[in-house]
Design an enzyme around this catalytic site. Sequence first.
Site, PDB file in Angstrom:
ATOM      1  N   ASP A  27      -6.536 -37.586  47.524  1.00 26.24           N
ATOM      2  CA  ASP A  27      -5.600 -36.396  47.352  1.00 26.24           C
ATOM      3  C   ASP A  27      -5.068 -36.343  46.022  1.00 26.24           C
ATOM      4  O   ASP A  27      -5.187 -37.438  45.399  1.00 26.24           O
ATOM      5  CB  ASP A  27      -4.486 -36.420  48.581  1.00 26.24           C
ATOM      6  CG  ASP A  27      -4.246 -37.726  48.757  1.00 26.24           C
ATOM      7  OD1 ASP A  27      -3.365 -38.493  47.803  1.00 26.24           O
ATOM      8  OD2 ASP A  27      -4.010 -38.297  50.033  1.00 26.24           O
ATOM      9  N   HIS A  38     -20.536 -35.987  40.135  1.00 25.56           N
ATOM     10  CA  HIS A  38     -20.699 -35.884  41.666  1.00 25.56           C
ATOM     11  C   HIS A  38     -22.051 -35.502  42.162  1.00 25.56           C
ATOM     12  O   HIS A  38     -22.323 -35.446  43.507  1.00 25.56           O
ATOM     13  CB  HIS A  38     -19.544 -35.226  42.144  1.00 25.56           C
ATOM     14  CG  HIS A  38     -19.723 -33.723  41.805  1.00 25.56           C
ATOM     15  ND1 HIS A  38     -19.844 -33.349  40.379  1.00 25.56           N
ATOM     16  CD2 HIS A  38     -20.057 -32.669  42.532  1.00 25.56           C
ATOM     17  CE1 HIS A  38     -19.930 -31.733  40.447  1.00 25.56           C
ATOM     18  NE2 HIS A  38     -19.860 -31.448  41.724  1.00 25.56           N
ATOM     19  N   ASP A  39     -23.021 -35.093  41.568  1.00 27.62           N
ATOM     20  CA  ASP A  39     -24.297 -34.314  42.099  1.00 27.62           C
ATOM     21  C   ASP A  39     -25.339 -35.516  41.706  1.00 27.62           C
ATOM     22  O   ASP A  39     -26.545 -35.139  42.095  1.00 27.62           O
ATOM     23  CB  ASP A  39     -24.554 -33.068  41.424  1.00 27.62           C
ATOM     24  CG  ASP A  39     -23.776 -32.027  41.492  1.00 27.62           C
ATOM     25  OD1 ASP A  39     -23.120 -32.001  42.879  1.00 27.62           O
ATOM     26  OD2 ASP A  39     -23.474 -31.084  40.681  1.00 27.62           O
ATOM     27  N   GLU A  66     -21.754 -25.998  33.120  1.00 24.77           N
ATOM     28  CA  GLU A  66     -22.966 -26.395  33.702  1.00 24.77           C
ATOM     29  C   GLU A  66     -24.227 -25.491  33.831  1.00 24.77           C
ATOM     30  O   GLU A  66     -23.977 -24.714  34.199  1.00 24.77           O
ATOM     31  CB  GLU A  66     -22.467 -26.957  35.227  1.00 24.77           C
ATOM     32  CG  GLU A  66     -23.625 -27.755  35.855  1.00 24.77           C
ATOM     33  CD  GLU A  66     -23.479 -27.733  37.272  1.00 24.77           C
ATOM     34  OE1 GLU A  66     -24.239 -28.662  38.147  1.00 24.77           O
ATOM     35  OE2 GLU A  66     -23.108 -26.787  38.136  1.00 24.77           O
ATOM     36  N   ASP A  73     -12.322 -27.566  37.402  1.00 27.12           N
ATOM     37  CA  ASP A  73     -13.479 -26.931  37.634  1.00 27.12           C
ATOM     38  C   ASP A  73     -13.265 -25.316  38.054  1.00 27.12           C
ATOM     39  O   ASP A  73     -12.477 -24.997  38.577  1.00 27.12           O
ATOM     40  CB  ASP A  73     -14.149 -27.433  39.107  1.00 27.12           C
ATOM     41  CG  ASP A  73     -15.526 -27.779  39.012  1.00 27.12           C
ATOM     42  OD1 ASP A  73     -16.566 -27.009  38.377  1.00 27.12           O
ATOM     43  OD2 ASP A  73     -15.845 -28.968  38.953  1.00 27.12           O
ATOM     44  N   ASP A  94      -6.807 -42.128  48.461  1.00 33.49           N
ATOM     45  CA  ASP A  94      -5.861 -41.442  49.595  1.00 33.49           C
ATOM     46  C   ASP A  94      -4.449 -42.193  49.686  1.00 33.49           C
ATOM     47  O   ASP A  94      -4.379 -43.283  49.677  1.00 33.49           O
ATOM     48  CB  ASP A  94      -6.679 -41.882  50.904  1.00 33.49           C
ATOM     49  CG  ASP A  94      -6.018 -41.227  52.222  1.00 33.49           C
ATOM     50  OD1 ASP A  94      -5.258 -40.495  51.896  1.00 33.49           O
ATOM     51  OD2 ASP A  94      -6.346 -41.809  53.129  1.00 33.49           O
ATOM     52  N   ASP A 133      -5.046 -40.586  55.759  1.00 30.84           N
ATOM     53  CA  ASP A 133      -6.098 -39.463  56.303  1.00 30.84           C
ATOM     54  C   ASP A 133      -7.434 -39.760  56.212  1.00 30.84           C
ATOM     55  O   ASP A 133      -8.296 -39.073  56.558  1.00 30.84           O
ATOM     56  CB  ASP A 133      -5.406 -38.157  56.423  1.00 30.84           C
ATOM     57  CG  ASP A 133      -5.588 -37.482  54.956  1.00 30.84           C
ATOM     58  OD1 ASP A 133      -5.984 -38.283  54.025  1.00 30.84           O
ATOM     59  OD2 ASP A 133      -5.329 -36.494  54.878  1.00 30.84           O
ATOM     60  N   ASN A 191      -2.080 -40.964  51.604  1.00 25.85           N
ATOM     61  CA  ASN A 191      -1.656 -40.771  53.036  1.00 25.85           C
ATOM     62  C   ASN A 191      -2.196 -41.406  54.570  1.00 25.85           C
ATOM     63  O   ASN A 191      -1.677 -41.029  55.398  1.00 25.85           O
ATOM     64  CB  ASN A 191      -1.165 -39.213  53.238  1.00 25.85           C
ATOM     65  CG  ASN A 191      -1.894 -38.393  53.384  1.00 25.85           C
ATOM     66  OD1 ASN A 191      -3.164 -38.812  52.957  1.00 25.85           O
ATOM     67  ND2 ASN A 191      -1.756 -37.043  53.707  1.00 25.85           N
ATOM     68  N   ASP A 237     -18.684 -24.227  36.805  1.00 25.61           N
ATOM     69  CA  ASP A 237     -19.970 -24.677  37.702  1.00 25.61           C
ATOM     70  C   ASP A 237     -21.018 -23.497  37.391  1.00 25.61           C
ATOM     71  O   ASP A 237     -20.820 -22.378  37.416  1.00 25.61           O
ATOM     72  CB  ASP A 237     -19.065 -24.400  38.961  1.00 25.61           C
ATOM     73  CG  ASP A 237     -20.098 -24.866  40.094  1.00 25.61           C
ATOM     74  OD1 ASP A 237     -20.408 -26.116  40.046  1.00 25.61           O
ATOM     75  OD2 ASP A 237     -20.638 -24.212  41.038  1.00 25.61           O
TER      76      ASP A 237
HETATM   77  C1  GLC Z   1     -22.802 -27.351  40.966  1.00 29.16           C
HETATM   78  C2  GLC Z   1     -21.582 -28.181  41.564  1.00 29.16           C
HETATM   79  C3  GLC Z   1     -22.269 -28.891  42.644  1.00 29.16           C
HETATM   80  C4  GLC Z   1     -22.327 -27.563  43.686  1.00 29.16           C
HETATM   81  C5  GLC Z   1     -23.016 -26.554  43.179  1.00 29.16           C
HETATM   82  C6  GLC Z   1     -22.621 -25.196  43.898  1.00 29.16           C
HETATM   83  O1  GLC Z   1     -24.034 -27.483  40.589  1.00 29.16           O
HETATM   84  O2  GLC Z   1     -21.754 -29.488  40.588  1.00 29.16           O
HETATM   85  O3  GLC Z   1     -21.825 -29.844  43.290  1.00 29.16           O
HETATM   86  O4  GLC Z   1     -22.989 -27.644  44.858  1.00 29.16           O
HETATM   87  O5  GLC Z   1     -22.678 -26.386  41.836  1.00 29.16           O
HETATM   88  O6  GLC Z   1     -21.479 -24.691  43.640  1.00 29.16           O
HETATM   89 CA    CA Z   2      -5.088 -38.128  51.810  1.00 25.10          CA
END
Ligand code: GLC
Ligand code: CA
Length: 551
Positions: free
Chosen positions: A31, A326-327, A253, A100, A23, A27, A25, A196
């Site tokens: 970013d 991230h999942d 993915e 993405d 981050d 908040d 700034n 995705d």
């Molecule tokens: C993919 C992404 C996930 C998202 C899902 C719907 O699995 O990695 O984070 O929630 O698609 O877009």
């Molecule tokens: Ca920020």
Amino acid sequence: MKKNEHWWKQSVVYQIYPRSFMDSNGDGIGDIQGIIKKLDYLKLLGVDVIWLSPVYDSPNDDNGYDIRDYQAIMNEFGTMADFDNMLEEVHKRDMKLIMDLVVNHTSDEHAWFVQSKSSKDTPYRDYYIWRSLPNNWGSVFSGPAWEYDTTTNEYYLHIFSKKQPDLNWENPKLRQEVYQMMGFWLNKGIDGFRMDVINFISKHPELPDGSKDKEQQYGDGSPYFMNGPRIHEFLHEMNQEVLSKYPVMTVGEMPGASPDDAILYTDPNRNEVNMIFTFEHMDLDSAPGGKWNLKPLYLPDLKENLAKWQTALHNKGWNSLYWNNHDQPRIVSRFGDDQNYRVESAKMLATCLHFMQGTPYIYQGEEIGMTNVKFDSLEDYRDIETINMYHERKSLGYSHEEIMTSIYTKGRDNARTPMQWDDSENGGFTSGTPWIKVNQRYKEINVKAALEDPNSIFYFYKRLISLRKEMDIIVEGSFELLLKDNTEIFAYERKWNDDHLIVLCNFSHSEVSIEEDVLLKKMQEYQVVISNYEPLNTGILRPYETIVLRK
Ligand code: GLC
Ligand code: CA
């Protein structure tokens, strides 16, 4: 020229989840300017490519995976000028940037959907999937996959949240719009896309009911929306109309894709995508009924699975290699030991993956061994999947403790707590209040500490990345599983011309001895390439020990 001449075959990718990276700034939200500040750090690590999770304008129902405007930057993350600046700074450092591409669905606030739901007669109606009667499918994020809309008295399909309506890829106009939008980003000079849930875009035209057990509320629609009838046609068309015109990389993915599917998707002669993300190895610690039903990993399952992908795609397609994103929960908490052997097990897991054939992906924080979190209260969680599941399971009679155990083990917020930069408040991620709590272990586990310690996980990753550049065998070699039935050691051999590598990984917290004579002999004769303990050369592997040997 090397056989695998494509640049992405020699590359290592680093994933940034912008909301939680840095981050700039105050908040509390990561970013783009924050990312720019940390590019030198990524350069030091030695990665070649950055994959940026969505930075597009979004109401953030699913943290940016619900896109309102594909050609605008989310206000919280900055401006288009910031984006252009970041791309330039990435390229200046001789790295690449992939974005993405979320085109199975949009946000329900996207202009197309606002039009689509306004009337049955608008040309946008057919951009989405509307029915007067829904089928029985359940949503990935709990509840039904259909939402009733009062304006036109019909239901629209949403495989994910009801704020993520699925696009109708049967409509050629929609497909052209997507290709144009991709061109917008490619013309800026980005270096590719992570796509995705891209194998969900072709649905079975009749949308049949899915099978379900008596006690289940919703049917499983996945056989009718994963790897559907026109998927290869759509991906090939996207490739021909857009991607083939640029020197870029693509990774799809693809939940529910088998190695046979993957060969079709990634065979270079078919011109679809370069590689896919499989989910098979990530599902091995789930019992029937999905990821929240926990089951301990049985190591031979993992060995068999990864070996299957390695051999199936060799000389036919290409693998991506990952433990984290991230999942997914943090790998050191999942298949390692984040209490007693955090450093050892993080290095062992990294070795096991990075010596395989394919393109490795590192998720932010993995390179310093970040761990899962346990927040006491549901209030501290942010992820829609987790929150919806909690309420659904509560109403089905599960106890709070039982549900929280699933969340601690598998919840996506484990990966989404802020990046731990130093031991100052909030781990140096923000000077304000972070959008999600920082992992309490930030004082011990942070980038600053890792950079000061020559034996850190960070420098181990750095070494793995540079070995891939120095040793063709890592990129090119064949794969053979060793000690197949051993329940504690994951061992394999790579071969390339006269070059041989043996990779040994102890997945247990006990000492394990190797009893195979042939292997023992090789262990004595070969040179050590990398290891996470002082090598002993006795045939005994200490807890989470890993060692790589070369002829
Ligand atoms: C993919 C992404 C996930 C998202 C899902 C719907 O699995 O990695 O984070 O929630 O698609 O877009
Ligand atoms: Ca920020």
